[in-house]
Design a protein around this motif. Structure first.
Motif, mmCIF file in Angstrom:
data_model
loop_
_atom_site.group_PDB
_atom_site.id
_atom_site.type_symbol
_atom_site.label_atom_id
_atom_site.label_comp_id
_atom_site.label_asym_id
_atom_site.label_seq_id
_atom_site.Cartn_x
_atom_site.Cartn_y
_atom_site.Cartn_z
ATOM 1 N N ALA A 1 12.129 -39.600 -25.758
ATOM 2 C CA ALA A 1 11.843 -38.423 -25.210
ATOM 3 C C ALA A 1 11.265 -37.574 -26.086
ATOM 4 N N ARG A 2 10.499 -36.560 -25.890
ATOM 5 C CA ARG A 2 9.898 -35.442 -26.657
ATOM 6 C C ARG A 2 9.474 -34.079 -25.836
ATOM 7 N N PHE A 3 9.507 -33.365 -26.832
ATOM 8 C CA PHE A 3 9.563 -31.702 -26.244
ATOM 9 C C PHE A 3 8.446 -31.046 -27.041
ATOM 10 N N ASP A 4 7.685 -30.198 -26.367
ATOM 11 C CA ASP A 4 6.493 -29.583 -26.852
ATOM 12 C C ASP A 4 7.053 -28.168 -27.744
ATOM 13 N N SER A 5 6.618 -27.817 -28.417
ATOM 14 C CA SER A 5 6.884 -26.430 -29.256
ATOM 15 C C SER A 5 5.795 -25.695 -29.108
ATOM 16 N N MET A 6 5.806 -24.144 -28.995
ATOM 17 C CA MET A 6 4.874 -23.170 -28.608
ATOM 18 C C MET A 6 4.358 -22.421 -29.847
ATOM 19 N N ASP A 7 3.152 -22.003 -29.943
ATOM 20 C CA ASP A 7 2.739 -21.222 -31.014
ATOM 21 C C ASP A 7 2.793 -19.868 -30.389
ATOM 22 N N PRO A 8 3.540 -18.857 -30.914
ATOM 23 C CA PRO A 8 3.942 -17.764 -30.450
ATOM 24 C C PRO A 8 2.682 -16.573 -30.403
ATOM 25 N N SER A 9 1.733 -16.898 -31.538
ATOM 26 C CA SER A 9 0.678 -16.111 -31.472
ATOM 27 C C SER A 9 -0.437 -16.116 -30.273
ATOM 28 N N CYS A 10 -0.324 -17.318 -29.552
ATOM 29 C CA CYS A 10 -1.471 -17.559 -28.510
ATOM 30 C C CYS A 10 -0.542 -18.127 -27.312
ATOM 31 N N ALA A 11 0.784 -18.234 -27.432
ATOM 32 C CA ALA A 11 1.624 -18.843 -26.086
ATOM 33 C C ALA A 11 1.002 -20.055 -25.601
ATOM 34 N N GLN A 12 0.460 -20.857 -26.622
ATOM 35 C CA GLN A 12 0.304 -22.300 -26.263
ATOM 36 C C GLN A 12 0.829 -23.528 -27.050
ATOM 37 N N PRO A 13 1.049 -24.632 -26.714
ATOM 38 C CA PRO A 13 1.886 -25.832 -27.133
ATOM 39 C C PRO A 13 0.886 -25.991 -28.432
ATOM 40 N N LYS B 1 -2.855 -11.515 -35.667
ATOM 41 C CA LYS B 1 -2.362 -12.941 -35.735
ATOM 42 C C LYS B 1 -1.569 -12.878 -37.169
ATOM 43 N N PRO B 2 -0.627 -13.634 -37.297
ATOM 44 C CA PRO B 2 0.053 -14.131 -38.560
ATOM 45 C C PRO B 2 -0.540 -14.740 -39.758
ATOM 46 N N SER B 3 -1.818 -15.395 -39.319
ATOM 47 C CA SER B 3 -2.460 -15.888 -40.153
ATOM 48 C C SER B 3 -3.724 -14.912 -41.006
ATOM 49 N N ASP B 4 -3.669 -13.815 -40.492
ATOM 50 C CA ASP B 4 -4.714 -12.854 -41.053
ATOM 51 C C ASP B 4 -3.822 -12.154 -42.087
ATOM 52 N N ALA B 5 -4.622 -11.967 -43.315
ATOM 53 C CA ALA B 5 -3.830 -11.463 -44.421
ATOM 54 C C ALA B 5 -3.372 -10.073 -44.360
ATOM 55 N N ASP B 6 -4.213 -9.363 -43.529
ATOM 56 C CA ASP B 6 -4.099 -7.758 -43.462
ATOM 57 C C ASP B 6 -3.111 -7.621 -42.297
ATOM 58 N N THR B 7 -2.446 -8.393 -41.471
ATOM 59 C CA THR B 7 -1.636 -8.240 -40.368
ATOM 60 C C THR B 7 -0.284 -7.894 -40.976
ATOM 61 N N GLU B 8 0.274 -6.800 -40.519
ATOM 62 C CA GLU B 8 1.485 -6.400 -40.691
ATOM 63 C C GLU B 8 2.669 -6.693 -40.003
ATOM 64 N N MET B 9 2.582 -7.132 -38.533
ATOM 65 C CA MET B 9 3.223 -7.304 -37.545
ATOM 66 C C MET B 9 2.854 -8.255 -36.840
ATOM 67 N N GLY B 10 3.481 -9.578 -36.547
ATOM 68 C CA GLY B 10 3.119 -10.533 -35.753
ATOM 69 C C GLY B 10 3.903 -10.542 -34.402
ATOM 70 N N PRO B 11 3.943 -11.774 -33.732
ATOM 71 C CA PRO B 11 4.377 -11.772 -32.442
ATOM 72 C C PRO B 11 6.056 -11.950 -32.458
#
Length: 492
Positions: free
Chosen positions: A21-33, A317-327
């Motif tokens: 069995a497996r499960f998916d993990s979600m990317d919180p920055s876009c709410a997609q697996p 987006k957390p990947s942007d260098a100038d972001t100060e607060m992500g999801p």
């Protein structure tokens, strides 16, 4: 979109779950697996724990000197440094932490392994000045055995390092169960441990959910120590699960940490400390300074400056260098923050900033939020949000500030902002918190113990206390006399 596929790490090998069995993990920055992991159950946990137990009792690990263990830990620290960017990217992707923060943490993380490596061969016993002239007595410290490490999603690599490094330094073996929301970076860490030369079975990772994999791990009869970081409700299950085999416990739980600001404080520094304490990492920190206790003479000035700074925080987006607060890492945690703000408003709180979900890439974002509460008994003043939500209330005197600070069942951290050194020392003595920062906030070191009072848990991680907590003390008696034993029915 194809998902990245990860495996567990058990007994020196990458593997799937027994059930497949497996499960998916979600990317919180876009709410997609974005990734897929094995969904472990009790069978997988049993295999991992037995592998750790066999390694603990096996010659490859037991025959290593303490100095040799330290060298392995130092090598692992080097590998973490060399692979820091990959680890930082993984953690940022899986839990939404800013890439600038994960890079910063990864730059320092090797220090935990270096520090514990240095302590590995300094775990000493004592010769006792015993009161029996024909006897000698001394103590030795020995490793406990198999350690179960339960890791949350907010800072998985950091919270793994402060468990793994001291546990291995002391000579134990370990099974790690990371959060189902943030497992990728921990699997990658296990693979680095293999490269460092740790024998098979010394470090293992099982992925899955708490009710299945987590419960099976904390209740396994071969587990001798449980190191848990998470919420108080889950911790109570862990404590009950440990009862049958009397496993040692270290619990680093949540908090409702106060930040106390006096009129003589450097106001701009205090404001920055408040922002760092509750809005950094989107408030998803056990030590979040989410209770703002501000002297009435500067109350409005401080609140307005915090609100103004919150309004300028760049959410993105957390990947942007100038972001100060992500999801927020999970949708469930986002809902909790939203509901607690709604409850606060129903109880009469005044909203000074935030309180909404910004529309950013469809992800789980929440604005930095500041509220004035009417009473220290309000829900928002007493309950942990684990989100970017600060609750403020004024005080008149130092005595009132102290009473407000201690009016909590939690006791993990506190911030004190004052130039009066005598006042700072008084409050450091009287505030019931395991960590107190004066004129700063959210500072960590491999050398400094971390832990709390009350519902914030017990036990300490970091510093030499952490290594000793993964040992058991043995007392050895040696009869120096050549005379035969006397009356066997009389205790010596």
């Amino acid at each position: 979109m194809s998902l990245q596929s990860f495996q567990m790490y058990i007994n020196g090998e990458s593997c799937e779950a027994v059930s497949a069995a497996r499960f998916d993990s979600m990317d919180p920055s876009c709410a997609q697996p974005w990734a897929s992991f094995p969904d472990a159950n009790g069978d997988d946990v049993d295999i991992a724990v037995k592998a750790a137990d066999a390694a603990f009792n096996g010659r490859a690990w037991r025959s290593l000197t303490a100095t040799a263990r330290g060298k392995l830990l130092r090598k692992l620290g080097d590998l973490i440094s060399e692979n820091g960017e990959q680890l930082a990217q993984l953690e940022s992707r899986e839990n939404g932490k800013l890439i600038r923060e994960t890079r910063g943490q990864l730059a320092y993380l090797p220090e935990f392994f270096y520090y514990m490596a240095g302590l590995a061969d300094k775990i000493e016993g004592e010769t006792l000045p015993i009161d029996k002239p024909d006897m000698m007595a001394y103590t030795v410290r020995e490793p406990i055995g198999v350690v179960a490490a339960i890791i949350p999603w907010n800072s998985p690599l950091y919270l793994t390092a402060i468990k793994v490094a001291p546990a291995l330094a002391a000579g134990n073996t370990i099974v790690i169960k990371p959060s189902e929301h943030a497992s990728a970076s921990i699997v990658a860490l296990a693979q680095l441990a293999e490269q460092a030369g740790f024998p098979a079975g010394v470090l293992n990772v099982v992925t899955g959910y708490g009710p299945s994999a987590g419960s099976a791990l904390t209740s396994h009869p071969l587990v001798r120590h449980i190191a848990f970081t998470g919420g108080a409700a889950t911790a109570r299950h862990v404590v009950r699960a440990s009862a049958d085999n009397f496993a040692h416990l270290s619990l680093e739980l949540g908090g409702k940490s106060p930040q106390i600001v006096f009129p003589d404080a450097d106001i701009d520094s205090a404001v920055n400390g408040i922002v760092a304490g509750v809005f950094a990492a989107s408030g998803q920190s056990c030590v979040a300074g989410s209770r703002l206790l501000i002297h009435e003479s500067i109350y409005e000035e401080v609140l307005q400056k915090v609100a103004d700074r919150a309004a300028r925080i760049k959410i993105g987006k957390p990947s942007d260098a100038d972001t100060e607060m992500g999801p927020m890492t999970t949708e469930a945690q986002l809902n909790i923050a939203e509901n607690m703000v709604a409850t606060a408003l129903e109880q009469g709180a005044v909203l000074r900033h935030g309180g909404k979900r910004p529309d950013v890439n469809g992800g789980w974002y929440y604005e930095p939020t500041l509220l004035e509460c009417q009473s220290p008994t309000d829900t928002l003043m007493q309950e942990e949000v684990f989100g970017p939500v600060a609750a403020a209330i004024p005080f008149k005197t130092e005595e009132e500030a102290l009473a407000l600070a201690n009016d909590s069942r939690f006791g993990l951290a506190a911030g004190i902002w004052t130039r009066d050194i005598a006042r700072a020392h008084r409050l450091c003595r009287d505030v019931r918190s395991g960590i107190i920062w004066v004129n700063t906030y959210r500072v960590v070191s491999a050398m400094a113990p971390i832990g709390g009072f009350g519902d914030s848990g017990y036990g300490r991680e970091g510093g030499i206390d952490a290594v000793l907590s993964y040992t058991e003390k043995k007392t050895v008696w040696i009869n120096l006399s050549s005379e035969p034993m006397a009356d066997p029915f009389v205790m010596r």
